[in-house]
Design an enzyme around this catalytic site. Structure first.
Site, PDB file in Angstrom:
ATOM      1  N   ASN A 138      46.771  28.156  35.797  1.00  0.00           N
ATOM      2  CA  ASN A 138      47.486  29.481  35.388  1.00  0.00           C
ATOM      3  C   ASN A 138      46.849  30.518  36.611  1.00  0.00           C
ATOM      4  O   ASN A 138      47.220  30.377  37.571  1.00  0.00           O
ATOM      5  CB  ASN A 138      47.035  29.896  34.112  1.00  0.00           C
ATOM      6  CG  ASN A 138      45.716  29.800  33.701  1.00  0.00           C
ATOM      7  OD1 ASN A 138      45.020  29.120  33.218  1.00  0.00           O
ATOM      8  ND2 ASN A 138      44.947  31.234  33.070  1.00  0.00           N
ATOM      9  N   ASP A 139      46.099  31.487  36.344  1.00  0.00           N
ATOM     10  CA  ASP A 139      46.165  32.626  37.072  1.00  0.00           C
ATOM     11  C   ASP A 139      45.546  32.299  38.816  1.00  0.00           C
ATOM     12  O   ASP A 139      44.896  31.420  38.836  1.00  0.00           O
ATOM     13  CB  ASP A 139      45.164  33.856  36.740  1.00  0.00           C
ATOM     14  CG  ASP A 139      45.252  34.167  35.215  1.00  0.00           C
ATOM     15  OD1 ASP A 139      46.302  33.573  34.673  1.00  0.00           O
ATOM     16  OD2 ASP A 139      44.347  34.871  34.859  1.00  0.00           O
TER      17      ASP A 139
ATOM     18  N   SER B 142      39.153  33.840  35.293  1.00  0.00           N
ATOM     19  CA  SER B 142      39.484  34.413  36.394  1.00  0.00           C
ATOM     20  C   SER B 142      38.503  35.442  37.066  1.00  0.00           C
ATOM     21  O   SER B 142      37.805  36.076  36.384  1.00  0.00           O
ATOM     22  CB  SER B 142      40.953  35.223  36.160  1.00  0.00           C
ATOM     23  OG  SER B 142      41.845  34.357  36.111  1.00  0.00           O
TER      24      SER B 142
ATOM     25  N   ASP C 115      37.774  39.167  34.179  1.00  0.00           N
ATOM     26  CA  ASP C 115      38.782  39.092  35.406  1.00  0.00           C
ATOM     27  C   ASP C 115      38.300  40.232  36.534  1.00  0.00           C
ATOM     28  O   ASP C 115      38.782  40.932  36.851  1.00  0.00           O
ATOM     29  CB  ASP C 115      40.100  39.333  34.941  1.00  0.00           C
ATOM     30  CG  ASP C 115      40.562  38.423  33.919  1.00  0.00           C
ATOM     31  OD1 ASP C 115      39.943  37.321  33.647  1.00  0.00           O
ATOM     32  OD2 ASP C 115      41.614  38.875  33.031  1.00  0.00           O
TER      33      ASP C 115
ATOM     34  N   GLU D 180      44.487  42.603  31.208  1.00  0.00           N
ATOM     35  CA  GLU D 180      44.172  41.199  31.907  1.00  0.00           C
ATOM     36  C   GLU D 180      44.203  41.427  33.299  1.00  0.00           C
ATOM     37  O   GLU D 180      45.201  42.167  33.997  1.00  0.00           O
ATOM     38  CB  GLU D 180      44.880  40.046  31.510  1.00  0.00           C
ATOM     39  CG  GLU D 180      44.561  39.706  29.987  1.00  0.00           C
ATOM     40  CD  GLU D 180      44.633  38.228  29.521  1.00  0.00           C
ATOM     41  OE1 GLU D 180      46.100  37.986  29.769  1.00  0.00           O
ATOM     42  OE2 GLU D 180      43.755  37.662  29.062  1.00  0.00           O
TER      43      GLU D 180
END
Ligand code: FRU
Length: 487
Positions: A33-34, A97, A158, A216
């Protein structure tokens, strides 16, 4: 030394992995993902990413790692961070993240350690460092920030670190009341002189019931003297899940004054972007081209787990601001190096009959169309992509309403629905469409509006056309290019 460790080649067979993108980044295997920790460090672009190397579902987050000289051709490095300490070792959490900075030649990674606890996850801000950009050591003093400013356990994750003058700043996404519990989104600002001791300064953004329950992956950067803040709201009332704000910032008093709010990408699949500076000082953003099940429009994760991977990243996009404080995001120019021109057509008449485009690689190509609205008698254009087997993905440009639509309701057997965005209806327009097996990025008017989405066409879906639904249109230029695999 780093070249020595980096893996030169991936062992794909694009024949077998038909949905695997040819020029977008995906993990060698497993879940992605990120994008995390994006930085130009000691002559290489470093890309880290949220990763589960064991299988194709989200759990036990690691930081995958790759390097590149041009942000297009990537070489894999060993996993940079694995969940292995009490504050980050949990299948329902891991090394979440975060971001990277360089100080005195050392590469610092900031991430969120997440483990189960309280009513959900205990999320603390942690640091790891490296002298060679390959091997990372988690800081003995972790966590460097253990609780959000409220002092109670809440969503808090994050960290994005950046410098202004000789001060370090960190923005962290949060929520008062919880993302799931109808809470209120926050972006917190912290400051530091040494990257170790952090002081809470105030809030950059508060939802106050208007912007979502949690923000986020916040980011903050300067562009033309303005400060751009980006974040990814959970449950935004109008579903703006890729939000940007442009405004002025007073760091002394932590006052952010917003002048404009917009959307980075209104497509189905664009989330959690992060920005960094390239070697020439351009601000570049990379986002994750996929989504999570909490998103109202999300249906499933698609079929790519059959091929052993899941999740792709957008083409790096260069950010600029126009005179109206609107952000433009355009693919980096290095993308041009892998293109081959298949056809250039000028001043062509388009009618109800499909005008076929024939990229020599029907699954990895670009179409660019430019013209003047005054020459589009129909005031409407349709572009069909990945057509075949009675399936197609459609782009519609409605120049009366000023609406661009990406329609995947008949793209494949996995996805459905349409997304659209409203564009400024000026006479001149240009459209760039990037197709890469299972990724589509539709870019209007030099990156002013973007719709990105995943689709999963079968091999036989190879046709592509432009038409008008009625009357005709003259197009100044239609360019068709094929793109080579970077792997
Ligand atoms: C966004 C996000 C982050 C978190 C990470 C976990 O996509 O939910 O907030 O750090 O993914 O993988």
């Amino acid at each position: 030394m780093i070249e020595h460790i980096a893996k030169n080649k991936r062992e794909y067979n694009l024949e077998k992995e038909h949905w695997r993108p040819a020029y977008h980044f995906s993990a060698p295997k497993g879940w992605l993902n990120d994008p995390n920790g994006l930085i130009y460090y000691k002559g290489y672009y470093h890309l880290f990413y949220q990763h589960n190397p064991k299988h194709c579902n989200w759990d036990s987050m690691h930081w995958g790692h790759a390097i590149s000289k041009d942000m297009m051709h990537w070489k894999d490095l060993p996993i940079a961070l694995a969940p292995d300490l009490p504050y980050d070792n949990d299948p329902d959490g891991g090394c979440f993240s975060g971001s990277a900075v360089e100080k005195d030649g050392i590469l610092y990674l900031f991430y969120t350690g997440a483990i189960k606890g309280g009513n959900g996850l205990i999320q603390t801000q942690c640091m790891a460092y490296s002298e060679d950009g390959v091997h990372f050591k988690k800081y003995e003093g972790n966590p460097i920030i253990s609780l959000p400013p409220s002092g109670v356990l809440e969503d808090f994750r994050d960290p994005k670190v950046f410098s202004v003058g000789d001060k370090w700043y960190m923005v962290i996404g949060g929520s008062v009341g919880g993302a799931e519990g109808g809470g209120d989104g926050r972006i917190y600002l912290y400051a530091s002189d040494d990257l170790l001791q952090w002081e809470y300064k105030g809030n950059i953004l508060e939802s106050n019931g208007k912007l979502g329950t949690m923000f986020e992956c916040p980011d903050m950067f300067e562009l033309n003297g303005k400060w751009v803040v980006t974040c990814f709201p959970i449950f935004h009332p109008k579903n703006n899940k890729a939000l940007y704000c442009v405004g002025t910032m007073d760091f002394e008093n932590c006052e952010y004054h917003i002048e404009h709010i917009g959307t980075l990408d209104a497509g189905f699949d664009y989330y959690a972007s992060q920005s960094f500076l390239d070697e020439n000082g351009n601000r570049v953003l990379i986002g994750w081209l996929h989504g999570f099940s909490w998103m109202p429009w999300f249906e499933n994760s698609g079929p790519t787990d059959i091929e052993g991977w899941r999740g792709t990243l957008s083409i790096p996009r260069v950010a600029t601001l126009d005179k109206n404080n609107q952000l433009h995001l355009q693919p980096i120019s290095n993308l041009d190096n892998i293109k081959t021109l298949d056809a250039l057509e000028e001043n062509i008449q388009i009618t109800k009959t499909k005008h076929k485009l024939n990229p020599s690689d029907p699954h990895s190509f670009e179409i660019k169309i430019s013209g003047n609205v005054s020459e589009i008698e129909s005031r409407f254009l349709e572009i069909g992509l990945l057509v075949g087997n009675n399936k197609e993905t459609k782009i519609e440009l409605d120049f009366i309403a000023g609406v661009m639509t990406l329609d995947r309701s008949n793209s494949d057997v996995y996805t459905s629905g349409k997304v659209n965005c409203i564009f400024d209806n000026e006479d001149k327009f240009d459209l760039q469409v990037l197709v890469d097996h299972s990724c589509i990025e539709v870019i209007l008017n030099k990156g002013r509006h973007i719709l990105s989405a995943n689709v999963y066409p079968e091999k036989e879906q190879t046709e592509c056309y432009i038409r008008t639904p009625y009357k005709s249109a003259t197009l100044r230029k239609v360019e068709t290019r094929s793109l080579k695999s970077v792997w």
